[in-house]
Motif scaffolding. Structure first.
Motif, PDB file in Angstrom:
ATOM      1  N   ARG A  12       0.714  -1.223  -0.075  1.00  0.00           N
ATOM      2  CA  ARG A  12      -0.166   0.032   0.000  1.00  0.00           C
ATOM      3  C   ARG A  12       0.841   1.231   0.162  1.00  0.00           C
ATOM      4  O   ARG A  12       0.467   2.338  -0.657  1.00  0.00           O
ATOM      5  N   HIS A  13       2.157   1.123   0.700  1.00  0.00           N
ATOM      6  CA  HIS A  13       2.781   2.261   0.724  1.00  0.00           C
ATOM      7  C   HIS A  13       4.138   1.836   0.619  1.00  0.00           C
ATOM      8  O   HIS A  13       4.833   0.714   1.250  1.00  0.00           O
ATOM      9  N   LEU A  14       4.956   2.331  -0.270  1.00  0.00           N
ATOM     10  CA  LEU A  14       6.535   2.135  -0.558  1.00  0.00           C
ATOM     11  C   LEU A  14       7.405   3.316  -0.687  1.00  0.00           C
ATOM     12  O   LEU A  14       7.285   4.350  -1.180  1.00  0.00           O
ATOM     13  N   VAL A  15       8.433   3.318   0.272  1.00  0.00           N
ATOM     14  CA  VAL A  15       9.466   4.157   0.443  1.00  0.00           C
ATOM     15  C   VAL A  15      10.508   3.849  -0.454  1.00  0.00           C
ATOM     16  O   VAL A  15      11.241   2.852   0.058  1.00  0.00           O
ATOM     17  N   ARG A  16      11.218   4.603  -1.291  1.00  0.00           N
ATOM     18  CA  ARG A  16      12.343   4.123  -1.808  1.00  0.00           C
ATOM     19  C   ARG A  16      13.279   5.456  -1.781  1.00  0.00           C
ATOM     20  O   ARG A  16      13.026   6.532  -2.101  1.00  0.00           O
ATOM     21  N   ARG A  17      14.632   5.253  -1.909  1.00  0.00           N
ATOM     22  CA  ARG A  17      15.464   6.059  -1.801  1.00  0.00           C
ATOM     23  C   ARG A  17      16.018   6.457  -3.548  1.00  0.00           C
ATOM     24  O   ARG A  17      15.864   5.366  -4.084  1.00  0.00           O
ATOM     25  N   ARG A  18      16.353   7.695  -3.916  1.00  0.00           N
ATOM     26  CA  ARG A  18      16.562   7.857  -5.106  1.00  0.00           C
ATOM     27  C   ARG A  18      17.586   6.789  -5.884  1.00  0.00           C
ATOM     28  O   ARG A  18      18.681   6.523  -5.011  1.00  0.00           O
ATOM     29  N   SER A  55      -6.777  -0.451  -4.442  1.00  0.00           N
ATOM     30  CA  SER A  55      -6.590   0.892  -3.685  1.00  0.00           C
ATOM     31  C   SER A  55      -5.229   1.410  -3.875  1.00  0.00           C
ATOM     32  O   SER A  55      -5.111   2.426  -3.284  1.00  0.00           O
ATOM     33  N   GLY A  56      -4.396   0.818  -4.604  1.00  0.00           N
ATOM     34  CA  GLY A  56      -3.277   1.720  -5.076  1.00  0.00           C
ATOM     35  C   GLY A  56      -2.208   1.616  -4.330  1.00  0.00           C
ATOM     36  O   GLY A  56      -2.112   0.939  -3.191  1.00  0.00           O
ATOM     37  N   THR A  57      -1.111   2.026  -4.915  1.00  0.00           N
ATOM     38  CA  THR A  57       0.155   1.839  -3.986  1.00  0.00           C
ATOM     39  C   THR A  57       0.713   3.403  -4.131  1.00  0.00           C
ATOM     40  O   THR A  57       1.020   3.856  -5.183  1.00  0.00           O
TER      41      THR A  57
END
Lengths: 114, 111
Positions: free
Chosen positions: A9-15, A107-109
């Protein structure tokens, strides 16, 4: 009969990292579509796939983005070497038939690139 | 190149009154139109559709009107209820698989 399932549902990535977004269509649906919603904008079409085939990828950025829908398993939207501008909500939708039918959305990411 | 436009980003309506959401499109080849409703942190959910052979489609409290000559469609909700508060997107397609979405109108129904 579960709806369209997207994960995470949520994804955090570094550049510079890779992001993988997964979508399992509704049971019996063989058509999958990916849309992206940037902040303050509407949904923009990215790609339309059927099992093992890309039907229309006219909305996909030319570089770093790819999508697949294998014979077995979910559809995958892959973004390589993410940049801050990739931060958006990515929605997957499925339909039982391609022509002229509405979709069922997941529901999206929400991808955040830091 | 925004082929589907929703020029009102927000709308507030009293409970019980009519809500009218508008949508304009530029491509005269579009022949299938939908309205989606979206709550925060959720995906859009299908609300109502209309094909270009019709000028009106009704489903309970929701009615969609299509004016092909003006390239305009509207969604009427009557009576409006607080649970209708959401973002509404219109979308258009040319008998195909790619839908063009507007930027959405945020509806607030005031109790």
């Amino acid at each position: 009969n579960a709806g369209v399932m997207q994960n995470p549902r949520h994804l955090v990535r570094r550049r510079g990292q890779e992001a993988r977004l997964r979508c399992s269509p509704m049971k019996g649906h063989s058509h999958v579509y990916w849309y992206r919603q940037l902040p303050e904008e509407g949904l923009k079409f990215m790609v339309y796939l059927q099992k093992e085939n890309i039907i229309d990828e006219s909305g996909m950025p030319k570089e770093r983005f790819s999508a697949e829908f294998p014979k077995e398993g979910p559809s995958i939207l892959r973004i390589q070497q993410v940049v801050r501008g990739d931060s958006a909500a990515y929605f997957c939708a499925s339909s039982p038939q391609g022509q002229g039918y509405g979709y069922t959305f997941g529901s999206g990411t929400r991808l955040t690139v830091v | 190149d925004q082929q589907v436009k929703q020029n009102s980003p927000s709308l507030s309506v009293q409970e019980g009154r009519i809500s009218i959401l508008n949508c304009d499109y530029t491509n005269s080849m579009f022949d299938y139109f939908l309205w989606y409703k979206k709550y925060p942190a959720e995906g859009p959910t299908f609300l109502i559709s209309i094909s270009s052979i019709k000028d009106k489609n009704e489903d309970g409290r929701f009615t969609v009107f299509l004016n092909k000559s003006a390239k305009h469609l509207s969604l009427h909700i009557v009576p409006s209820q607080p649970g209708d508060s959401a973002v509404y997107f219109c979308a258009a397609s040319r008998a195909g698989n790619q839908f063009y979405f507007g930027t959405g109108t945020s509806l607030t129904v005031i109790p």
